[in-house]
Design a protein around this motif. Structure first.
Motif, PDB file in Angstrom:
ATOM      1  N   LYS A   1      16.095  34.584  11.389  1.00 42.95           N
ATOM      2  CA  LYS A   1      16.328  34.836   9.966  1.00 42.95           C
ATOM      3  C   LYS A   1      17.816  34.879   9.635  1.00 42.95           C
ATOM      4  O   LYS A   1      18.279  34.224   8.700  1.00 42.95           O
ATOM      5  CB  LYS A   1      15.655  36.154   9.563  1.00 42.95           C
ATOM      6  CG  LYS A   1      14.135  36.163   9.762  1.00 42.95           C
ATOM      7  CD  LYS A   1      13.487  37.427   9.246  1.00 42.95           C
ATOM      8  CE  LYS A   1      13.841  38.663  10.042  1.00 42.95           C
ATOM      9  NZ  LYS A   1      13.292  38.642  11.418  1.00 42.95           N
ATOM     10  N   THR A   2      18.574  35.639  10.423  1.00 39.46           N
ATOM     11  CA  THR A   2      20.013  35.776  10.163  1.00 39.46           C
ATOM     12  C   THR A   2      20.727  34.446  10.328  1.00 39.46           C
ATOM     13  O   THR A   2      21.647  34.108   9.567  1.00 39.46           O
ATOM     14  CB  THR A   2      20.626  36.822  11.112  1.00 39.46           C
ATOM     15  OG1 THR A   2      19.891  38.038  11.003  1.00 39.46           O
ATOM     16  CG2 THR A   2      22.077  37.082  10.757  1.00 39.46           C
TER      17      THR A   2
ATOM     18  N   SER B   1      24.110  42.647   5.556  1.00 33.93           N
ATOM     19  CA  SER B   1      23.528  42.755   6.893  1.00 33.93           C
ATOM     20  C   SER B   1      22.920  44.135   7.100  1.00 33.93           C
ATOM     21  O   SER B   1      23.089  45.049   6.290  1.00 33.93           O
ATOM     22  CB  SER B   1      24.584  42.478   7.968  1.00 33.93           C
ATOM     23  OG  SER B   1      25.514  43.538   8.026  1.00 33.93           O
TER      24      SER B   1
ATOM     25  N   ASP C   1      19.475  40.795   4.552  1.00 33.92           N
ATOM     26  CA  ASP C   1      18.864  40.739   5.873  1.00 33.92           C
ATOM     27  C   ASP C   1      18.153  42.065   6.149  1.00 33.92           C
ATOM     28  O   ASP C   1      18.690  43.138   5.842  1.00 33.92           O
ATOM     29  CB  ASP C   1      19.952  40.484   6.926  1.00 33.92           C
ATOM     30  CG  ASP C   1      19.382  39.958   8.234  1.00 33.92           C
ATOM     31  OD1 ASP C   1      18.176  39.633   8.260  1.00 33.92           O
ATOM     32  OD2 ASP C   1      20.130  39.878   9.221  1.00 33.92           O
TER      33      ASP C   1
ATOM     34  N   PHE D   1      15.038  38.647   3.473  1.00 32.66           N
ATOM     35  CA  PHE D   1      14.407  38.483   4.777  1.00 32.66           C
ATOM     36  C   PHE D   1      13.653  39.775   5.098  1.00 32.66           C
ATOM     37  O   PHE D   1      14.245  40.867   5.080  1.00 32.66           O
ATOM     38  CB  PHE D   1      15.440  38.212   5.867  1.00 32.66           C
ATOM     39  CG  PHE D   1      16.069  36.850   5.768  1.00 32.66           C
ATOM     40  CD1 PHE D   1      15.299  35.708   5.919  1.00 32.66           C
ATOM     41  CD2 PHE D   1      17.424  36.702   5.532  1.00 32.66           C
ATOM     42  CE1 PHE D   1      15.874  34.446   5.834  1.00 32.66           C
ATOM     43  CE2 PHE D   1      17.997  35.461   5.443  1.00 32.66           C
ATOM     44  CZ  PHE D   1      17.220  34.320   5.593  1.00 32.66           C
TER      45      PHE D   1
END
Length: 977
Positions: free
Chosen positions: A564-565, A593, A654, A729
């Motif tokens: 995903k990241t 993040s 994220d 995400f």
């Protein structure tokens, strides 16, 4: 040394001359001689006489023979074998003949039985010898050798050539797969070398020009060595190789030399090379094999400890290092040394002004050393190359960004025999040169470490032992050889896995987004990244036309390790490139993040300097800083909206499931600027207007007293409007904080988007796990959540899982692994009090492991916020990782201690796993912000999902609860572990 139209009077003399001397052969002739030397090496191993005469480019009637071998047969008669070499890599069928390709370029077309075909060419040399006074039909043989042609690339030509040879003089054609048959042919044909009697006769006939023209015998040939240059053996049972798609070829020094001698190096390559690249690799690798062969003789113990990687892949951009030597420094711990070698085939003739070769001077530090060189490539095309030493500097920095190893490098001009003359002098300045005891170092003033610029038998201002083998033995010989293990598959694999997101991940994403998306991503990842990029480009284009785009919201669901990241970083890189092309860098995309530790690992800064635009921006921000006093990130986004400015084109969240409903847990102010002398005079009024606007928009959250406070609301409704394109995400199984549980979900996002009049919604999934392995993750779904699968896939994806029932052995294994690997850690559920919260010392250990009634290991929890624990191998030896320290990160090897907050119960023949709330620490973020027992239990289970999915190579588990241990063992066995 003159070798063209010369005979060497021994096989080893010929091989040594090719290896060590600067010979008068052009590039193609030199390559042919190297390949011939390898065939002769194999012959020596099979019993080929040492005393054979070997001639290269021998001048005979109407041409030059590539290789001519002279010796005696079983009855003592002088005999000759003529070998015509063609370095073709492909032979295609034409209507009237064949078309050849040599190193990727069209070489020639011919009809087999007419013109200057290889058949007639070989036969012409054969007839000339056969009709001379020295040889006859019984003492002359010839053959065509195609050492780089695999039969599948020239099948029809080889078959037709060999069929025609049944009625012709040549024996036939030998290609890559049949070179061993050529070796056998030579061994069977020659019974002895040239005897003294035959030598005298040969010298007279050569002088007379009886079968050659103006041919000479090499004078002052190198003495035969005390060791045979063909034989290389170690004490290992067999040479070690490793398969790695990342690099071209990986193995120990013995396997490397064997691959060079057998000419199988390129056929064993893991990466696809252009044919011109194949030529360079083959040429340079054989020179490296020469140097390693010397080490085998002079330092046999060191030789057995060396690994070789050819075409070492760096990061995700396709950049490669010619060669990297690998060695493990210790038998007790995985401490690896890397030596990067940039191999240049430059010669003084190549670096000639006639070839357009000129240095491009550039000031680097206090140096005026040329940073680049310009030259004319084949066909007259202008080309540039960096200074080889500065190439090495870049390689070292790239390696350090990924590996916590001892890393050095050098540049090697292996085609230059001794001194740097002519234009080669421009490669260095005398004040850069420092004489060491065994080698000369090259030290540019702006680089702290010593580097070396070597030639084959190196000589700068003074003669010193500067051969590559001398440098290698000096460099690696600093460690006690007895302490270092022989090269093994484990060490090679430690540098051969898929590249990780390094400290320069953001820069890599920007520089190499196209390569990452097209070459690294799975089709699924590519599709998702492309859809996000297209949506962002459309929004940017519409904003450029003065139009407001529709809000686009993406929800991407994926388990741990599905990339995903990485998708976010690649998409950010591509969008920034698009903005650069539009000369619009005022509004960059951003990634929120998981944590400070995660943002540090991804790198928070990126310098972009394209066409005069220089941007130095933070575009990776941690969730802790999303609305902190120092960053005001969320407040700045709201201020843009307040002033009707353009929002960011693209914003990623994220691990969005960890976003709390408000920012009340952080220090913050609504207005993002402090009042000072440079503030506008209407600061207070604007601040009040901004706060009132935020209240009207229902953006402000209530404080703990139920009154309207400073914190922002950060639920689904608020976050989807922050950018033109917003991407969330989500992995619901990584929802570990009770405060954020069910705040951002697929359902809540979809509901809010559907309520907007002008917005689009996309729900996509990433399903392939690139960490831990799909089988192991399915085991975890079954054990932790009761999500059963009909059957497992049957493979364990090279991921190792071990379930330990012995605590002492579990901890000893951890200690051993942490000494062997720099990417190993012990993690645990939050079942022990954090006594060392206010400072670590020797008296307040959080963990005291007992076995048999006595303490066997004492450790602390990691310090907050976890960045030191995840980044330091030494810290991980003494501290246990809490789930928030590892979430969003990964290690090669993870040891997981499952405490008494998890149990299994077997009812009606079926297992069920339960979270035991009372055994979990009350201050844990899993349970501290809720009274809902179901939420608490789910967060505790998710805590272990996070801990158990952090490993990329192996996961070792110890479980306190015996029933849970049995449940795990049952499922692991079913999955094939």
């Amino acid at each position: 040394m003159k070798l063209k139209n010369h005979f060497c009077t021994s096989v080893t003399g010929f091989i040594s001359t090719i290896e060590e001397d600067e010979v008068d052969l052009d590039r193609g002739q030199h390559e042919t001689s190297i390949l011939a030397a390898n065939i002769l090496r194999r012959g020596l191993q099979k019993g080929l006489p040492e005393g054979l005469w070997i001639g290269t480019e021998i001048d005979v009637q109407n041409g030059k023979s590539d290789l001519m071998i002279l010796g005696e047969n079983s009855v003592g008669a002088l005999c000759a074998y003529v070998l015509e070499f063609k370095q073709w890599s492909n032979v295609e069928v034409l209507k009237n003949g064949f078309s050849t390709r040599k190193w990727g370029e069209k070489d020639s077309t011919f009809e087999l039985k007419t013109g200057d075909s290889p058949l007639l060419q070989t036969e012409r040399y054969h007839n000339h010898l056969e009709n001379s006074t020295c040889f006859d039909t019984t003492t002359t043989r010839s053959a065509l050798v195609l050492p780089n042609l695999e039969k599948m690339n020239g099948n029809e030509f080889i078959d037709e050539f060999n069929k025609e040879c049944q009625n012709r003089k040549p024996v036939g054609a030998f290609h890559l797969e049949t070179l061993s048959k050529l070796v056998e042919e030579l061994v069977n044909y020659f019974s002895n070398g040239v005897s003294v009697k035959a030598e005298n006769r040969l010298r007279r006939q050569i002088l007379k020009g009886s079968f050659t023209r103006n041919t000479n015998i090499v004078r002052k040939q190198k003495k035969s060595r005390k060791f045979t240059p063909s034989v290389v053996h170690s004490n290992t049972s067999k040479p070690v190789t490793a398969t790695a798609e990342r690099h071209g070829w990986v193995g120990d020094a013995e396997a490397f030399i064997s691959a060079c001698v057998k000419n199988t190096l390129l056929s064993d390559f893991s990466v696809k090379l252009g044919l011109s690249e194949r030529r360079n690799v083959l040429f340079s690798s054989n020179h490296l094999a020469f140097a390693l062969r010397k080490i085998h003789h002079t330092h046999p113990d060191l030789f057995k400890q060396l690994g070789v990687i050819i075409e070492f892949g760096l990061g995700f951009d396709g950049k490669r290092i010619d060669a990297v030597l690998v060695r493990s420094k210790s038998k007790k711990r995985q401490t690896v040394q890397l030596l990067a070698i940039e191999m240049k085939a430059w010669t003084e003739r190549f670096m000639d002004a006639k070839n357009g070769f000129k240095p491009i001077l550039q000031s680097l530090g206090s140096d005026t050393l040329p940073s680049k060189f310009e030259y004319l490539a084949k066909g007259g095309k202008s080309n540039t190359s960096k200074h080889p030493v500065y190439q090495v500097i870049e390689y070292i920095e790239d390696l350090k960004s990924e590996f916590d190893f001892d890393i050095h490098g050098l540049a090697w001009l292996h085609n230059v025999q001794v001194r740097l003359g002519g234009n080669l002098i421009s490669l260095y300045r005398k004040d850069h040169i420092q004489l060491g005891q065994k080698h000369t170092v090259f030290k540019p003033s702006n680089y702290k470490k010593d580097l070396s610029l070597l030639t084959r038998n190196f000589e700068y201002p003074k003669r010193v032992e500067n051969t590559l083998d001398c440098y290698i033995s000096d460099h690696f010989g600093n460690e006690s050889l007895s302490d270092c293990p022989e090269m093994n598959e484990q060490t090679l694999e430690s540098v051969s896995g898929a590249p990780k997101l390094s400290n320069f991940a953001v820069e890599q994403a920007y520089e190499n987004a196209d390569y990452i998306i097209k070459k690294i991503f799975t089709p699924q990842q590519e599709k998702i990244a492309t859809e996000i990029i297209d949506a962002a480009k459309e929004a940017i284009t519409l904003r450029g036309r003065g139009k407001a785009p529709k809000k686009a919201v993406f929800c991407i669901e994926g388990d741990a390790g599905t990339g995903k990241t990485f998708v976010a970083l690649a998409a950010i890189g591509r969008v920034i490139k698009f903005l650069v092309g539009m000369k619009n860098l005022d509004n960059l995309p951003h990634l929120v993040s998981l944590s400070t530790a995660a943002s540090d690992m991804l790198s928070t800064r990126c310098t972009i300097d394209k066409k005069g635009y220089n941007v130095h921006k933070h575009f990776v921000v941690s969730r802790q800083n999303f609305n902190s006093n120092s960053r005001f990130y969320l407040s700045n986004l709201r201020l843009k909206e307040f002033k009707k400015n353009v929002p960011p084109p693209l914003l990623f969240f994220d691990e969005a499931q960890l976003q709390p409903p408000s920012s009340k847990s952080m220090q913050n102010r609504l207005y993002p600027f402090l009042k000072n002398s440079s503030s506008p005079s209407n600061f207070d009024a604007e601040k009040q207007n901004f706060e009132k606007w935020a209240e009207i928009q229902n953006y402000r959250a209530l404080n703990k007293n139920g009154k309207l406070g400073s914190p922002w609301q950060t639920n689904s409704k608020q976050l989807i409007g922050l950018a033109d394109v917003t991407v969330f995400f989500i992995d619901s199984k990584q929802s570990t904080r009770s405060i954020s549980h069910n705040n951002i979900t697929r359902e809540s996002l979809e509901k809010e988007v559907q309520s907007l009049p002008n917005a689009t919604w996309k729900h996509l999934q990433l399903t392939k796990a690139h960490r831990s392995g799909a089988n192991f993750q399915q085991v975890l779904r079954t054990v932790l959540y009761g999500i059963k699968t009909p059957n497992y896939s049957g493979g364990t994806e090279n991921f190792k899982v071990k379930l330990s029932s012995d605590l002492s052995k579990f901890l000893n294994d951890f200690k051993h692994c942490s000494n062997q690997s720099t990417s190993c850690g012990l993690v645990a559920g939050y079942t022990r009090e954090w006594k060392s919260k206010d400072g670590i010392d020797k008296t307040n250990h959080d963990w005291d492991f007992f076995h048999g009634g006595s303490s066997i290991l004492k450790m602390h929890w990691n310090k907050q916020p976890g960045r030191e624990w995840i980044s330091s191998p030494e810290v991980r030896k003494t501290q246990i990782g809490y789930f928030l320290a590892v979430q969003g990160n990964e290690l090669d090897h993870v040891y997981v201690y499952i405490g008494d907050d998890l149990e299994a119960v077997k009812t009606a023949g079926d297992w069920e796993t339960n979270a035991v709330i009372e055994n979990h620490r009350p201050e844990s973020e899993c349970i501290s912000d809720t009274d809902d027992n179901d939420v608490m239990r789910e967060c505790i289970l998710n805590q272990y999902w996070v801990l158990l999915t952090r490993a990329s190579k192996s996961c070792t588990i110890f479980i306190e609860n015996k029933e849970l241990r049995s449940f795990f063992a049952h499922e692991l066995k079913k999955a094939g572990y």
